[in-house]
Design a protein around this motif. Sequence first.
Motif, short mmCIF file in Angstrom:
data_model
loop_
_atom_site.label_atom_id
_atom_site.label_comp_id
_atom_site.label_asym_id
_atom_site.label_seq_id
_atom_site.Cartn_x
_atom_site.Cartn_y
_atom_site.Cartn_z
N GLN A 162 0.95 -1.25 0.13
CA GLN A 162 0.12 -0.05 -0.01
C GLN A 162 0.76 1.16 -0.11
OE1 GLN A 162 -3.22 -0.48 -0.54
NE2 GLN A 162 -2.58 -2.80 -0.30
N ILE A 163 2.05 1.03 0.02
CA ILE A 163 2.89 2.21 0.14
C ILE A 163 4.00 2.36 -0.75
CG2 ILE A 163 2.52 2.36 2.89
CD1 ILE A 163 5.29 1.14 3.31
N ASP A 164 4.96 3.64 -0.72
CA ASP A 164 6.17 3.55 -1.24
C ASP A 164 7.29 3.30 -0.18
OD1 ASP A 164 8.47 3.96 -2.66
OD2 ASP A 164 7.79 5.65 -3.65
N PRO A 165 7.80 2.32 0.00
CA PRO A 165 8.74 2.14 0.76
C PRO A 165 10.08 2.62 0.87
CG PRO A 165 8.58 0.00 -0.20
CD PRO A 165 7.38 1.03 -0.79
N THR A 166 10.27 3.36 -0.48
CA THR A 166 11.47 3.98 -0.77
C THR A 166 11.62 5.31 -0.63
OG1 THR A 166 11.04 4.20 -3.09
CG2 THR A 166 11.74 1.96 -2.38
N ASP A 167 10.62 5.91 -0.21
CA ASP A 167 10.34 7.45 -0.27
C ASP A 167 10.46 8.01 1.29
OD1 ASP A 167 9.51 10.19 -0.06
OD2 ASP A 167 7.41 9.78 -1.22
N PRO A 168 11.56 8.57 1.66
CA PRO A 168 11.78 8.84 3.19
C PRO A 168 11.11 10.40 3.20
CG PRO A 168 13.53 9.74 1.50
CD PRO A 168 12.74 9.00 0.84
N PHE A 198 11.87 -3.01 -6.25
CA PHE A 198 12.09 -1.58 -6.01
C PHE A 198 13.65 -1.47 -6.12
CE2 PHE A 198 8.48 -2.15 -3.18
CZ PHE A 198 7.74 -1.03 -3.68
N ASN A 199 14.05 -0.55 -7.05
CA ASN A 199 15.55 -0.28 -7.40
C ASN A 199 16.19 0.84 -6.52
OD1 ASN A 199 14.30 2.08 -8.24
ND2 ASN A 199 14.92 1.85 -10.50
N LYS A 200 15.46 1.24 -5.31
CA LYS A 200 16.07 2.16 -4.26
C LYS A 200 15.95 1.31 -2.94
CE LYS A 200 13.39 5.58 -5.56
NZ LYS A 200 12.51 6.73 -5.50
N PRO A 201 16.83 1.76 -2.03
CA PRO A 201 16.62 1.17 -0.65
C PRO A 201 15.13 1.33 -0.29
CG PRO A 201 18.39 2.64 -0.78
CD PRO A 201 17.64 2.90 -2.36
N GLY A 244 -1.75 4.25 -9.15
CA GLY A 244 -0.88 4.14 -10.01
C GLY A 244 0.24 3.30 -9.62
N PHE A 245 0.85 3.85 -8.35
CA PHE A 245 2.18 3.05 -7.81
C PHE A 245 1.70 1.75 -7.51
CE2 PHE A 245 4.87 2.03 -4.54
CZ PHE A 245 6.09 2.60 -4.97
N ILE A 246 0.76 1.46 -6.92
CA ILE A 246 0.25 0.21 -6.31
C ILE A 246 0.04 -0.94 -7.59
CG2 ILE A 246 -1.58 -1.48 -5.49
CD1 ILE A 246 -1.91 0.77 -3.65
N GLN A 247 -0.56 -0.40 -8.67
CA GLN A 247 -0.88 -1.17 -9.91
C GLN A 247 0.56 -1.48 -10.45
OE1 GLN A 247 -3.37 -2.53 -11.55
NE2 GLN A 247 -2.24 -3.26 -13.23
N THR A 248 1.63 -0.52 -10.94
CA THR A 248 2.71 -0.60 -11.52
C THR A 248 3.56 -1.78 -10.64
OG1 THR A 248 2.75 1.38 -12.21
CG2 THR A 248 4.93 0.45 -11.77
N HIS A 249 3.66 -1.63 -9.28
CA HIS A 249 4.61 -2.58 -8.38
C HIS A 249 4.01 -3.87 -8.15
CE1 HIS A 249 6.67 1.13 -8.21
NE2 HIS A 249 7.70 0.53 -8.15
N TRP A 250 2.50 -3.98 -7.81
CA TRP A 250 1.92 -5.06 -7.49
C TRP A 250 0.83 -5.68 -8.39
CZ3 TRP A 250 4.71 -6.71 -3.61
CH2 TRP A 250 5.68 -6.04 -2.98
N GLY A 251 0.38 -5.03 -9.49
CA GLY A 251 -0.69 -5.55 -10.27
C GLY A 251 -2.00 -5.21 -9.78
N GLU A 252 -3.14 -5.48 -10.46
CA GLU A 252 -4.45 -5.17 -10.21
C GLU A 252 -4.99 -5.85 -9.02
OE1 GLU A 252 -8.34 -5.08 -12.95
OE2 GLU A 252 -6.47 -4.76 -13.77
N LYS A 253 -4.47 -7.08 -8.83
CA LYS A 253 -5.30 -7.83 -7.69
C LYS A 253 -5.07 -7.24 -6.24
CE LYS A 253 -1.39 -10.78 -6.72
NZ LYS A 253 -1.08 -10.67 -5.18
N ASN A 254 -3.97 -6.12 -6.20
CA ASN A 254 -3.97 -5.65 -4.81
C ASN A 254 -4.19 -4.08 -5.04
OD1 ASN A 254 -2.44 -7.46 -3.22
ND2 ASN A 254 -0.83 -7.67 -4.89
N GLU A 255 -4.92 -3.76 -6.04
CA GLU A 255 -5.25 -2.21 -6.02
C GLU A 255 -6.61 -1.99 -4.95
OE1 GLU A 255 -5.98 1.42 -6.90
OE2 GLU A 255 -4.36 0.30 -7.27
#
Length: 163
Positions: free
Chosen positions: A63-69, A108-111, A151-162
């Motif tokens: 549900q989150i962007d875990p790379t965004d501080p 994710f390509n960031k920490p 959109g972020f959730i869709q891109t990273h996890w697919g429609e089933k988690n939207e």
Amino acid sequence: MVKPFDEQPGIISVISGYTGGHVENPTYEQVCSESTGHYEAVQITFNPDIFPYEKLLELYWQQIDPTDPGGQFYDRGQSYQTAIFYHDEKQKELAEQSKQALQESGIFNKPIVTPILPAKPFYPAEEHHQHYYKKNKAHYEGYHVGSGRAGFIQTHWGEKNEK
């Protein structure tokens, strides 16, 4: 953050509120002022036989962007930063393992910067913030899409988690 959890079997309650700060019973305005040290958070009561803690962690990461501080999507600032608050050593261990697995997954390509912190007192938010997604459905859905979260959730996890 309420809706994705609220809709799961085994979830008893999801309460919006504030934790992690140094002011007792803060208001939304105080928390958003960035002067109390609180995070906006949810307190989840769950039946671990139906919805184990590991599933809570898995759903949270999705549900989150875990790379965004600096916050989440349109919401910027310390009070909007992500965190996992643990209540015992087992939760801490499982949260750290899930964070490490997410980092190693290559999704994710960031920490992964989401901290794992000991739980502090939790203060429920004002009533109009509780179950906001039900009370203000159009605004909630518009913000969910407009903020970039959907959109972020869709891109990273697919429609089933939207959510």
